[in-house]
Write an enzyme that holds these catalytic residues in place. Structure first.
Site, PDB file in Angstrom:
ATOM      1  N   HIS A 177       0.867  -1.176   0.000  1.00  0.00           N
ATOM      2  CA  HIS A 177       0.000   0.000   0.000  1.00  0.00           C
ATOM      3  C   HIS A 177       0.913   1.237   0.000  1.00  0.00           C
ATOM      4  CE1 HIS A 177      -2.840   2.928   1.762  1.00  0.00           C
ATOM      5  NE2 HIS A 177      -3.815   2.091   1.451  1.00  0.00           N
TER       6      HIS A 177
ATOM      7  N   ASP B 231       3.358  -4.522   8.062  1.00  0.00           N
ATOM      8  CA  ASP B 231       2.111  -3.763   7.940  1.00  0.00           C
ATOM      9  C   ASP B 231       0.960  -4.757   8.123  1.00  0.00           C
ATOM     10  OD1 ASP B 231      -0.205  -2.547   7.075  1.00  0.00           O
ATOM     11  OD2 ASP B 231       0.644  -1.755   5.207  1.00  0.00           O
TER      12      ASP B 231
ATOM     13  N   GLN C  84      -4.284  -5.157   7.076  1.00  0.00           N
ATOM     14  CA  GLN C  84      -5.314  -6.031   6.504  1.00  0.00           C
ATOM     15  C   GLN C  84      -5.381  -7.396   7.177  1.00  0.00           C
ATOM     16  OE1 GLN C  84      -7.713  -5.097   4.814  1.00  0.00           O
ATOM     17  NE2 GLN C  84      -6.987  -3.203   3.899  1.00  0.00           N
TER      18      GLN C  84
ATOM     19  N   LYS D 174     -10.073  -0.521  10.984  1.00  0.00           N
ATOM     20  CA  LYS D 174     -10.247  -1.735  10.170  1.00  0.00           C
ATOM     21  C   LYS D 174     -10.608  -2.933  11.033  1.00  0.00           C
ATOM     22  CE  LYS D 174      -7.076  -0.191   6.550  1.00  0.00           C
ATOM     23  NZ  LYS D 174      -7.900   0.185   5.411  1.00  0.00           N
TER      24      LYS D 174
ATOM     25  N   CYS E  24      -4.688   2.407  -3.714  1.00  0.00           N
ATOM     26  CA  CYS E  24      -3.418   2.940  -3.178  1.00  0.00           C
ATOM     27  C   CYS E  24      -2.295   1.941  -3.356  1.00  0.00           C
ATOM     28  CB  CYS E  24      -3.546   3.313  -1.703  1.00  0.00           C
ATOM     29  SG  CYS E  24      -4.758   4.574  -1.385  1.00  0.00           S
TER      30      CYS E  24
HETATM   31  N1  PMP Z   1      -1.621  -0.717   4.632  1.00  0.00           N
HETATM   32  C1  PMP Z   1      -2.552  -1.492   4.089  1.00  0.00           C
HETATM   33  C2  PMP Z   1      -2.190  -2.879   3.634  1.00  0.00           C
HETATM   34  C3  PMP Z   1      -3.861  -1.013   3.950  1.00  0.00           C
HETATM   35  O1  PMP Z   1      -4.793  -1.782   3.395  1.00  0.00           O
HETATM   36  C4  PMP Z   1      -4.160   0.296   4.397  1.00  0.00           C
HETATM   37  C5  PMP Z   1      -5.559   0.863   4.271  1.00  0.00           C
HETATM   38  N2  PMP Z   1      -6.197   0.604   3.072  1.00  0.00           N
HETATM   39  C6  PMP Z   1      -3.150   1.053   4.968  1.00  0.00           C
HETATM   40  C7  PMP Z   1      -1.893   0.513   5.075  1.00  0.00           C
HETATM   41  C8  PMP Z   1      -3.404   2.426   5.458  1.00  0.00           C
HETATM   42  O2  PMP Z   1      -4.306   2.432   6.514  1.00  0.00           O
HETATM   43  P1  PMP Z   1      -4.872   3.789   7.094  1.00  0.00           P
HETATM   44  O3  PMP Z   1      -5.492   4.527   5.957  1.00  0.00           O
HETATM   45  O4  PMP Z   1      -5.844   3.371   8.127  1.00  0.00           O
HETATM   46  O5  PMP Z   1      -3.703   4.530   7.645  1.00  0.00           O
END
Ligand code: PMP
Length: 405
Positions: A122, A199, A202, A225, A363
């Site tokens: 991401h 990270d 997910q 999440k 993203c």
């Molecule tokens: N890493 C991953 C794998 C994600 O899916 C996301 C959110 N889509 C993020 C980071 C970023 O999370 P946040 O927008 O809550 O900071």
């Protein structure tokens, strides 16, 4: 077996209608819905406990401070950290990784050092490292994903060299839904004395997270999440690593002693929590994690495996559908395109039928480039979704294709 009908009663929003159809919420990787206990905890906090923390001697400040610290303990237990001080509250996964990358760029990383990231990250686990490289003159190296969306530990092994100082992977990619072998990678990182950052944005709503078993130095996730409020996130850091880390932001609450000439910093985790934090968010996260534990991750996993199998079967049978990421094991998160139809149009038509999916690049532009597409549709499920909803999703998808084709 999970009593999903009963569990759904805990989530008021799941009973709502969208475009005069029962809502089918398949956008859980973007954010989860919230159970009533979390909503109640927020109302309770602002009705009876609201105060700033750590700075007052009065009753409410004591109550709020106590609950905030109790939430830290709860989070540390949930991910099997060694002690509560290893939990830094941030505003999100993004906030956690930015804090870390910024601090490391001013302490640990040097010119010529290498940071390995995967092709499937991401932007939140890529751009902060690029920014850290601008500052420290370190370099990013990209680990390509295999054709089935899996991560090859062998290939990774071949990339680690003398200059490798940091390695970061997502536990589960928000596009592919595949569970990466984070423990195996942890052993590799440790054997090569490479700092290891995971990270877990997910994976936290789907899988047990044990930072000790993973063997990571740092791990990040977002509360929103996993059933909690938005604006609260976690950076787990192994205690010795956190002790070595300089603060990223200065301000109230993160200091020991301040004079006009010089300031000394508080110990972790407060060193990294300058200013007034998201107090209600931290409390909501503790309630959310308790809710997950009460249901039980084993039952959640069992139900989600059933959802995953049913989704997979339907997607494989669907004519002209291309699924991105086919390897196992996986969570119920699927990205796809259908020949000749724009992902955005599909999303719009599905919404007209009450089905919420996400469309776009998610993203993860480097991964979209790898697949040679501008974006995709993503259907992501949670433990409160049902087989019946999946059937509605596929019926709606078929109608959408007829309409758009
Ligand atoms: N890493 C991953 C794998 C994600 O899916 C996301 C959110 N889509 C993020 C980071 C970023 O999370 P946040 O927008 O809550 O900071």
């Amino acid at each position: 077996m999970l009593d999903v009908a009963r569990i759904r009663e805990d989530f008021p929003i799941l009973a709502s209608e969208v475009n005069e159809r029962p809502l089918v919420y398949f956008d859980n990787s973007a954010t989860s819905q919230k159970p009533q206990v979390v909503i109640d905890a927020l109302v309770e906090f602002y009705s009876r406990k609201n105060s700033n923390i750590h700075r007052g001697v009065h009753h409410l400040s004591e109550v709020a401070s106590g609950e905030y610290e109790a939430s830290r303990t709860k989070v540390s237990q949930y991910i099997n950290a060694s002690r509560p001080e290893e939990i830094v509250f941030t505003n999100s996964t993004t906030g956690s990784i930015n804090l870390l990358a910024d601090s490391l760029s001013r302490s640990y990383l040097r010119e010529g050092d290498e940071i390995i990231v995967t092709e499937a990250e991401h932007h939140s686990n890529l751009v902060p490292w690029q920014m850290a490289c601008e500052r420290s003159k370190a370099k990013i190296r990209m680990l390509p994903m295999e054709d089935d969306g899996s991560l090859s530990v062998e290939r990774l092994k071949g990339m680690i060299g003398e200059r490798t100082r940091l390695l970061t992977v997502s536990h589960v990619s928000n596009v592919l839904g595949i569970v990466n072998p984070v423990e195996e990678i942890g052993a590799l990182a440790s054997a090569n004395d490479v700092m290891y950052v995971v990270d877990a944005a997910q994976s936290i709503p789907h899988l047990p997270i044990d930072v000790n078993r993973i063997g990571c130095d740092f791990l990040a996730f977002s509360g929103h999440k996993v059933l909690a409020e938005s604006g609260i996130g976690v950076l787990y850091g192994r205690h010795d690593r956190l002790l070595d880390l300089p603060p990223s932001q200065g301000g109230g609450g993160m200091v020991n002693k301040v004079t006009m000439e010089r300031t000394t910093y508080a110990d972790p985790p407060l060193r990294f929590e300058a200013g007034t934090p998201n107090i209600s968010g931290a409390l909501s996260l503790a309630v959310a994690l308790d809710y997950m534990s009460d249901i039980g991750l084993r039952d959640i996993i069992e139900h989600e495996e059933m959802l995953t199998a049913h989704m997979r079967e339907g997607l494989e049978r669907f004519e002209g559908l291309q699924l991105y990421g086919t390897a196992d094991p996986r969570v119920p998160l699927f990205s796809f395109n259908i020949d000749g139809i724009h992902h955005y149009d599909l999303g719009l038509v599905l919404d007209k039928m009450g089905v919420a999916v996400r469309t776009g690049t998610h993203c993860a532009e480097p991964l979209m480039e790898r697949y040679g597409v501008k974006g995709s549709v993503r259907a992501s499920l949670a433990f409160y979704n049902t087989i019946e909803e999946i059937d509605v999703f596929f019926e709606s998808l078929e109608k959408a294709v007829v309409l758009l084709g």
